[in-house]
Design an enzyme around this catalytic site. Structure first.
Site, PDB file in Angstrom:
ATOM      1  N   THR A 169      36.579 -81.673  77.830  1.00 53.88           N
ATOM      2  CA  THR A 169      37.235 -82.840  78.398  1.00 53.88           C
ATOM      3  C   THR A 169      37.639 -83.823  77.310  1.00 53.88           C
ATOM      4  OG1 THR A 169      36.895 -84.782  79.787  1.00 53.88           O
ATOM      5  CG2 THR A 169      34.919 -83.742  78.959  1.00 53.88           C
ATOM      6  N   SER A 179      30.091 -91.219  79.841  1.00 52.98           N
ATOM      7  CA  SER A 179      29.217 -90.954  81.002  1.00 52.98           C
ATOM      8  C   SER A 179      28.246 -89.844  80.627  1.00 52.98           C
ATOM      9  CB  SER A 179      30.039 -90.527  82.231  1.00 52.98           C
ATOM     10  OG  SER A 179      30.429 -89.163  82.117  1.00 52.98           O
ATOM     11  N   LYS A 224      29.261 -82.510  78.258  1.00 52.43           N
ATOM     12  CA  LYS A 224      30.357 -81.679  77.734  1.00 52.43           C
ATOM     13  C   LYS A 224      30.352 -81.668  76.198  1.00 52.43           C
ATOM     14  CE  LYS A 224      33.172 -80.236  80.278  1.00 52.43           C
ATOM     15  NZ  LYS A 224      33.247 -78.998  81.080  1.00 52.43           N
ATOM     16  N   TYR A 262      27.943 -87.143  82.381  1.00 50.64           N
ATOM     17  CA  TYR A 262      28.741 -85.919  82.524  1.00 50.64           C
ATOM     18  C   TYR A 262      29.500 -85.629  81.227  1.00 50.64           C
ATOM     19  CZ  TYR A 262      33.194 -83.612  83.007  1.00 50.64           C
ATOM     20  OH  TYR A 262      34.291 -82.834  82.746  1.00 50.64           O
ATOM     21  N   HIS A 263      30.224 -86.623  80.716  1.00 45.54           N
ATOM     22  CA  HIS A 263      31.009 -86.382  79.507  1.00 45.54           C
ATOM     23  C   HIS A 263      30.098 -86.050  78.322  1.00 45.54           C
ATOM     24  CE1 HIS A 263      34.168 -88.598  81.861  1.00 45.54           C
ATOM     25  NE2 HIS A 263      34.965 -87.749  81.242  1.00 45.54           N
ATOM     26  N   ASN A 266      44.929 -88.346  92.786  1.00 52.43           N
ATOM     27  CA  ASN A 266      44.710 -87.800  94.131  1.00 52.43           C
ATOM     28  C   ASN A 266      44.145 -88.879  95.064  1.00 52.43           C
ATOM     29  OD1 ASN A 266      45.486 -85.484  92.865  1.00 52.43           O
ATOM     30  ND2 ASN A 266      43.593 -84.349  93.188  1.00 52.43           N
ATOM     31  N   VAL A 300      42.188-100.198  91.642  1.00 49.98           N
ATOM     32  CA  VAL A 300      42.316-100.238  90.175  1.00 49.98           C
ATOM     33  C   VAL A 300      41.038-100.878  89.631  1.00 49.98           C
ATOM     34  CG1 VAL A 300      43.561-101.336  88.273  1.00 49.98           C
ATOM     35  CG2 VAL A 300      44.820-100.362  90.204  1.00 49.98           C
TER      36      VAL A 300
END
Ligand code: USQ
Length: 394
Positions: free
Chosen positions: A157, A192, A198, A194-195, A253, A267
């Site tokens: 990512t 994060s 990665k 999550y990041h 999305n 935003v």
């Protein structure tokens, strides 16, 4: 080629499976329904129901005559990964139950992909770290021990790089230090858990490349948007899963769903957060091009997988403009940012490598947004406003 797709039920995994199958490859998908189960656990419905993975494969076969073999298994268990190489595997759906053979390539999507999920609490952080690292490590050892020629295409990512105040190179940077020079992975500073998982994935595979001459391509992807791909146009039951909630929905999305139900576009903060975006159709092209031209033994090849950079404000403006032409009263609202991230920053990533391999980019145009509106509007009655924003804090 025989290609195994780990995480083959996900937003990107299933469209990739159909795309590669239609290109003439033998495809096996593996998944443990993590995403579907997490949606249930968090009570965040998808825009529409999608059939089970074996059912999707059956429909694909019925419509095209092509076979996508399905294995339902948890890849955090090492034996489930190793069975994919030894042939000791039982298929949950296949036309021909015989083992297809050792794959030439593995596409690794089998990760918990959400930054907000990873920051719900310490348990969700643990799930993210353990799942993502165990699957990557299990794959690395299975390839090393059982099929060292396999090309691993791992989805990374862009968020691994963060938002540094210098240009972001494609994976690597030459550094001069006290009169000496060397090449290193471009500095990583994730925003994060999550990041961060990665980044750890990348480090694991970089270790495997250096120690055991593995062949690895790391695709540093930005946020993806879109619903349909050429293959899902055959039948709406083949559409990918589509989330619009704060945890699993990505920003484009989400904003289109919000515009359709009259929920002000959320935003976060000043909205100057800039990222590299790509259409789901381009994810498929990128993975395909990377598979066609594998990394060398002992090479960690890194591409920045984005097609354009946009700020949140630019995305909100575009979606508001298109939404209004379709009769929606779209409001844009700046909320206090639940995340800790720079809201005004320099952002200039290089993203040339995949274009050089022949990927033809799609851009986030009014036409593309309009097509997404058309799909979302058809499902307006199922949209649950309550799941759009919960404010998971960093
Ligand atoms: N954002 C808003 N409002 C929203 C949702 C998001 O302003 O309602 C902002 C976020 O604060 C962020 C940007 O939009 O600055 C993108 O957020 P996102 O939720 O679309 O994407 P992100 O959390 O960054 O993660 C997604 C995917 C992840 C992938 C990543 C690529 O979920 O799997 O790795 O995009 S990247 O962002 O380049 O790291």
């Amino acid at each position: 080629m025989h290609i195994v797709i780990l995480g083959g039920d996900g937003y990107l995994g299933w469209p990739t499976a159909m795309y590669l199958s239609r290109k003439g490859h033998q495809v096996t998908v593996v998944d443990n329904y993590f995403r579907r189960e997490s949606c249930r656990e968090l009570d965040v419905a998808m825009l529409y129901d999608v059939p089970s993975l074996p059912e999707r494969a059956r429909i694909w076969h019925e419509l095209t005559g092509l076979e996508i073999k399905v294995v339902l298994a948890d890849l955090a268990q090492p034996e489930n990964v190793r069975n994919l190489f030894s042939g000791d595997v039982s298929y949950d759906w296949a036309v021909n139950e015989n083992f297809t053979g050792v794959p030439e390539a593995v596409v690794h999507y089998a990760e918990q992909p959400s930054a907000p999920y990873s920051l719900i609490d310490h348990n969700h952080a643990n799930t993210t770290i353990t799942n993502n690292l165990l699957v990557t490590n299990n794959l690395m050892f299975a390839v090393k021990d059982m099929a060292p020629d396999v090309h691993i295409v791992k989805l990374g990512t862009m968020g691994e790089y963060g938002t540094p105040n210098i240009d972001i190179e494609e994976g690597w940077i030459d550094i001069s230090h006290k009169g000496r020079e060397d090449k290193f992975l471009f500095p990583r500073q994730a925003g994060s858990i999550y990041h961060t998982s990665k980044i750890m994935d990348t480090d694991l595979l970089w270790f495997g490349v250096r120690m055991w001459d593995l062949k690895v391509t790391d695709l540093m992807q930005g946020p993806v948007y879109g619903v349909d791909t050429d293959e899902s146009l055959l039948d709406p039951r083949l559409r990918t899963i589509f989330n619009y909630d704060e945890v699993f929905g990505t920003v484009v999305n989400r904003f289109i769903v919000q515009a359709v139900v009259g929920y002000p576009l959320t935003v976060y903060g000043k909205g100057g957060q800039t990222r590299g975006y790509l259409n789901i159709k381009d994810t498929l092209q990128c993975v395909h091009k990377a598979l066609e031209t594998p990394a060398e033994a002992g090479e960690l090849r890194i591409f920045n997988q984005i097609m354009e950079t946009l700020s949140v404000n630019q995305i909100a403006d575009l979606i508001a403009t298109v939404g209004k032409t379709r009769g929606h009263a779209v409001e844009v609202k700046q909320l206090e940012n639940p995340r800790k991230e720079a809201e005004e920053h320099y952002y200039n990533p290089v993203y040339q490598g995949l274009l050089d391999l022949g990927v033809i980019p799609h851009y986030l145009t009014e036409k593309v947004v309009r097509e997404m509106f058309e799909v979302v509007e058809k499902h307006k009655s199922t949209i649950r406003k309550a799941i759009i924003f919960k404010g998971i804090k960093w």
